[in-house]
Write a protein that holds these residues in place. Structure first.
Motif, PDB file in Angstrom:
ATOM      1  N   MET A   1       0.852  -1.186   0.000  1.00  0.00           N
ATOM      2  CA  MET A   1       0.000   0.000   0.000  1.00  0.00           C
ATOM      3  C   MET A   1       0.889   1.237   0.000  1.00  0.00           C
ATOM      4  O   MET A   1       1.828   1.326   0.764  1.00  0.00           O
ATOM      5  CB  MET A   1      -0.897  -0.017   1.242  1.00  0.00           C
ATOM      6  CG  MET A   1      -1.727   1.230   1.381  1.00  0.00           C
ATOM      7  SD  MET A   1      -2.957   1.139   2.680  1.00  0.00           S
ATOM      8  CE  MET A   1      -4.267   0.347   1.777  1.00  0.00           C
ATOM      9  N   PRO A   2       0.591   2.184  -0.859  1.00  0.00           N
ATOM     10  CA  PRO A   2       1.420   3.384  -0.941  1.00  0.00           C
ATOM     11  C   PRO A   2       1.267   4.269   0.292  1.00  0.00           C
ATOM     12  O   PRO A   2       0.247   4.262   0.957  1.00  0.00           O
ATOM     13  CB  PRO A   2       0.894   4.090  -2.190  1.00  0.00           C
ATOM     14  CG  PRO A   2      -0.481   3.568  -2.383  1.00  0.00           C
ATOM     15  CD  PRO A   2      -0.492   2.184  -1.810  1.00  0.00           C
ATOM     16  N   LEU A   3       2.325   5.000   0.560  1.00  0.00           N
ATOM     17  CA  LEU A   3       2.277   6.008   1.613  1.00  0.00           C
ATOM     18  C   LEU A   3       1.709   7.282   1.008  1.00  0.00           C
ATOM     19  O   LEU A   3       2.156   7.720  -0.043  1.00  0.00           O
ATOM     20  CB  LEU A   3       3.684   6.286   2.147  1.00  0.00           C
ATOM     21  CG  LEU A   3       4.430   5.098   2.744  1.00  0.00           C
ATOM     22  CD1 LEU A   3       5.870   5.489   3.050  1.00  0.00           C
ATOM     23  CD2 LEU A   3       3.740   4.612   3.996  1.00  0.00           C
ATOM     24  N   ILE A   4       0.737   7.876   1.676  1.00  0.00           N
ATOM     25  CA  ILE A   4       0.109   9.086   1.144  1.00  0.00           C
ATOM     26  C   ILE A   4       0.158  10.188   2.195  1.00  0.00           C
ATOM     27  O   ILE A   4      -0.220   9.971   3.336  1.00  0.00           O
ATOM     28  CB  ILE A   4      -1.356   8.834   0.731  1.00  0.00           C
ATOM     29  CG1 ILE A   4      -1.399   7.851  -0.423  1.00  0.00           C
ATOM     30  CG2 ILE A   4      -2.051  10.120   0.361  1.00  0.00           C
ATOM     31  CD1 ILE A   4      -2.757   7.635  -0.998  1.00  0.00           C
ATOM     32  N   SER A   5       0.625  11.364   1.793  1.00  0.00           N
ATOM     33  CA  SER A   5       0.561  12.518   2.687  1.00  0.00           C
ATOM     34  C   SER A   5      -0.642  13.359   2.294  1.00  0.00           C
ATOM     35  O   SER A   5      -0.941  13.518   1.114  1.00  0.00           O
ATOM     36  CB  SER A   5       1.850  13.336   2.613  1.00  0.00           C
ATOM     37  OG  SER A   5       2.032  13.888   1.343  1.00  0.00           O
ATOM     38  N   LEU A  64      -2.352  15.976  -2.883  1.00  0.00           N
ATOM     39  CA  LEU A  64      -1.786  14.870  -2.125  1.00  0.00           C
ATOM     40  C   LEU A  64      -0.485  14.431  -2.773  1.00  0.00           C
ATOM     41  O   LEU A  64      -0.221  14.766  -3.929  1.00  0.00           O
ATOM     42  CB  LEU A  64      -2.739  13.657  -2.127  1.00  0.00           C
ATOM     43  CG  LEU A  64      -4.114  13.818  -1.513  1.00  0.00           C
ATOM     44  CD1 LEU A  64      -5.110  14.327  -2.493  1.00  0.00           C
ATOM     45  CD2 LEU A  64      -4.567  12.486  -0.996  1.00  0.00           C
ATOM     46  N   ALA A  65       0.278  13.653  -2.040  1.00  0.00           N
ATOM     47  CA  ALA A  65       1.481  13.031  -2.590  1.00  0.00           C
ATOM     48  C   ALA A  65       1.481  11.578  -2.148  1.00  0.00           C
ATOM     49  O   ALA A  65       1.222  11.274  -0.974  1.00  0.00           O
ATOM     50  CB  ALA A  65       2.733  13.742  -2.094  1.00  0.00           C
ATOM     51  N   ALA A  66       1.741  10.679  -3.088  1.00  0.00           N
ATOM     52  CA  ALA A  66       1.811   9.253  -2.796  1.00  0.00           C
ATOM     53  C   ALA A  66       3.207   8.753  -3.139  1.00  0.00           C
ATOM     54  O   ALA A  66       3.774   9.137  -4.165  1.00  0.00           O
ATOM     55  CB  ALA A  66       0.770   8.489  -3.608  1.00  0.00           C
ATOM     56  N   ILE A  67       3.758   7.915  -2.281  1.00  0.00           N
ATOM     57  CA  ILE A  67       5.052   7.283  -2.523  1.00  0.00           C
ATOM     58  C   ILE A  67       4.780   5.831  -2.909  1.00  0.00           C
ATOM     59  O   ILE A  67       4.152   5.086  -2.140  1.00  0.00           O
ATOM     60  CB  ILE A  67       5.966   7.338  -1.279  1.00  0.00           C
ATOM     61  CG1 ILE A  67       6.100   8.777  -0.748  1.00  0.00           C
ATOM     62  CG2 ILE A  67       7.327   6.716  -1.589  1.00  0.00           C
ATOM     63  CD1 ILE A  67       6.754   9.749  -1.675  1.00  0.00           C
ATOM     64  N   LEU A  68       5.233   5.440  -4.095  1.00  0.00           N
ATOM     65  CA  LEU A  68       5.007   4.094  -4.600  1.00  0.00           C
ATOM     66  C   LEU A  68       6.336   3.402  -4.866  1.00  0.00           C
ATOM     67  O   LEU A  68       7.298   4.049  -5.290  1.00  0.00           O
ATOM     68  CB  LEU A  68       4.225   4.142  -5.919  1.00  0.00           C
ATOM     69  CG  LEU A  68       2.878   4.843  -5.939  1.00  0.00           C
ATOM     70  CD1 LEU A  68       2.370   4.950  -7.373  1.00  0.00           C
ATOM     71  CD2 LEU A  68       1.895   4.084  -5.086  1.00  0.00           C
ATOM     72  N   ARG A  76      -2.463   1.103  -8.289  1.00  0.00           N
ATOM     73  CA  ARG A  76      -3.622   1.941  -7.993  1.00  0.00           C
ATOM     74  C   ARG A  76      -3.276   2.922  -6.879  1.00  0.00           C
ATOM     75  O   ARG A  76      -2.687   2.554  -5.865  1.00  0.00           O
ATOM     76  CB  ARG A  76      -4.804   1.070  -7.558  1.00  0.00           C
ATOM     77  CG  ARG A  76      -6.075   1.850  -7.301  1.00  0.00           C
ATOM     78  CD  ARG A  76      -7.229   0.919  -6.951  1.00  0.00           C
ATOM     79  NE  ARG A  76      -6.995   0.177  -5.732  1.00  0.00           N
ATOM     80  CZ  ARG A  76      -7.307   0.614  -4.513  1.00  0.00           C
ATOM     81  NH1 ARG A  76      -7.858   1.781  -4.352  1.00  0.00           N
ATOM     82  NH2 ARG A  76      -7.061  -0.138  -3.469  1.00  0.00           N
ATOM     83  N   LEU A  77      -3.668   4.178  -7.059  1.00  0.00           N
ATOM     84  CA  LEU A  77      -3.535   5.171  -5.994  1.00  0.00           C
ATOM     85  C   LEU A  77      -4.717   4.982  -5.050  1.00  0.00           C
ATOM     86  O   LEU A  77      -5.841   4.785  -5.493  1.00  0.00           O
ATOM     87  CB  LEU A  77      -3.533   6.590  -6.583  1.00  0.00           C
ATOM     88  CG  LEU A  77      -2.393   6.865  -7.561  1.00  0.00           C
ATOM     89  CD1 LEU A  77      -2.609   8.193  -8.277  1.00  0.00           C
ATOM     90  CD2 LEU A  77      -1.056   6.842  -6.847  1.00  0.00           C
ATOM     91  N   THR A  78      -4.478   5.023  -3.753  1.00  0.00           N
ATOM     92  CA  THR A  78      -5.544   4.716  -2.798  1.00  0.00           C
ATOM     93  C   THR A  78      -6.495   5.871  -2.538  1.00  0.00           C
ATOM     94  O   THR A  78      -7.570   5.661  -1.999  1.00  0.00           O
ATOM     95  CB  THR A  78      -4.959   4.222  -1.459  1.00  0.00           C
ATOM     96  OG1 THR A  78      -4.069   5.219  -0.946  1.00  0.00           O
ATOM     97  CG2 THR A  78      -4.215   2.916  -1.642  1.00  0.00           C
ATOM     98  N   ALA A  79      -6.115   7.070  -2.896  1.00  0.00           N
ATOM     99  CA  ALA A  79      -7.015   8.219  -2.714  1.00  0.00           C
ATOM    100  C   ALA A  79      -7.960   8.306  -3.912  1.00  0.00           C
ATOM    101  O   ALA A  79      -7.525   8.246  -5.056  1.00  0.00           O
ATOM    102  CB  ALA A  79      -6.215   9.508  -2.589  1.00  0.00           C
ATOM    103  N   VAL A 130       4.243  10.535  -6.483  1.00  0.00           N
ATOM    104  CA  VAL A 130       3.185  10.946  -7.394  1.00  0.00           C
ATOM    105  C   VAL A 130       2.427  12.077  -6.713  1.00  0.00           C
ATOM    106  O   VAL A 130       1.923  11.896  -5.600  1.00  0.00           O
ATOM    107  CB  VAL A 130       2.216   9.773  -7.684  1.00  0.00           C
ATOM    108  CG1 VAL A 130       1.110  10.210  -8.628  1.00  0.00           C
ATOM    109  CG2 VAL A 130       2.967   8.568  -8.218  1.00  0.00           C
ATOM    110  N   THR A 131       2.377  13.232  -7.337  1.00  0.00           N
ATOM    111  CA  THR A 131       1.564  14.320  -6.790  1.00  0.00           C
ATOM    112  C   THR A 131       0.269  14.369  -7.586  1.00  0.00           C
ATOM    113  O   THR A 131       0.268  14.224  -8.804  1.00  0.00           O
ATOM    114  CB  THR A 131       2.291  15.676  -6.827  1.00  0.00           C
ATOM    115  OG1 THR A 131       2.686  15.958  -8.163  1.00  0.00           O
ATOM    116  CG2 THR A 131       3.508  15.669  -5.927  1.00  0.00           C
TER     117      THR A 131
END
Length: 190
Positions: A1-5, A64-68, A76-79, A130-131
């Motif tokens: 699962m990606p980390l999302i800020s 948002l920013a996701a780290i994959l 898939r982005l979780t947001a 990924v922003t």
């Protein structure tokens, strides 16, 4: 699962949305003074974050920013719902970010608002950032009335609760339930 800020559940309202949320909670509580506005705003943001976690959706649009990890195939982005994917950057082990050329990745947003990323060449990076912008609506006023009322009820409950052993009103989840998104199987992308 990606980390999302700044992702689902991590809500900081903008100035106008914060004022409207505080006004709604104060009206519910019948509070006229401004002395507790910061506390009420914190409870409103907490309640909105819990609504996002319950429904599985980012409610008010934000960046948002996701780290994959860099792996083969679509991720898939979780947001959700994703409105746009802005940039893809390779992250070096020291945290240095380098924008990836367009030919080195693919992006897609499907009909359900799911964002997808496929990395071809990350330039030696093992992770990418990924922003993106995600959210169902633009402002507090545009949040569907039932969701907004549930958030207001929960924020008022959190503010007024003296005995935290009492559960919040069941009406809150009843108001949110129609907006809840659940998946029976992991999503795939062709």
């Amino acid at each position: 699962m990606p980390l999302i800020s700044n992702g689902p559940g991590d809500v900081t309202l903008g100035t106008d949305d914060r004022a409207r949320a505080v006004a709604a909670v104060k009206a519910r509580l019948r509070v006229a003074s401004n002395g507790e506005d910061a506390l009420i705003a914190a409870f409103a943001e907490t309640a909105l974050g819990l609504a996002e976690q319950f429904t599985g959706r980012v409610l008010i649009a934000r960046d948002l920013a996701a780290i994959l990890p860099v792996i083969g195939g679509w991720q898939r982005l979780t947001a959700v719902p994703v409105q746009r994917i802005e940039t893809i950057e390779g992250l070096a082990s020291d945290g240095t970010a380098t924008a990836l050329p367009l030919i080195d990745y693919a992006i897609d947003i499907d009909a359900q608002g799911q964002g997808w990323v496929r990395i071809g060449d990350a330039g030696g990076a093992s992770r990418v950032r990924v922003t993106l912008t995600a959210g169902a609506v633009a402002s507090w006023d545009a949040v569907p009335a039932a969701l907004r009322e549930g958030v207001t009820l929960l924020a008022a409950y959190l503010y007024a609760a003296q005995d935290v052993s009492q559960p919040p009103p069941a009406a809150i989840t009843a108001l949110w339930r129609p907006y809840r998104q659940m998946a029976l199987a992991p999503a795939g992308h062709a």
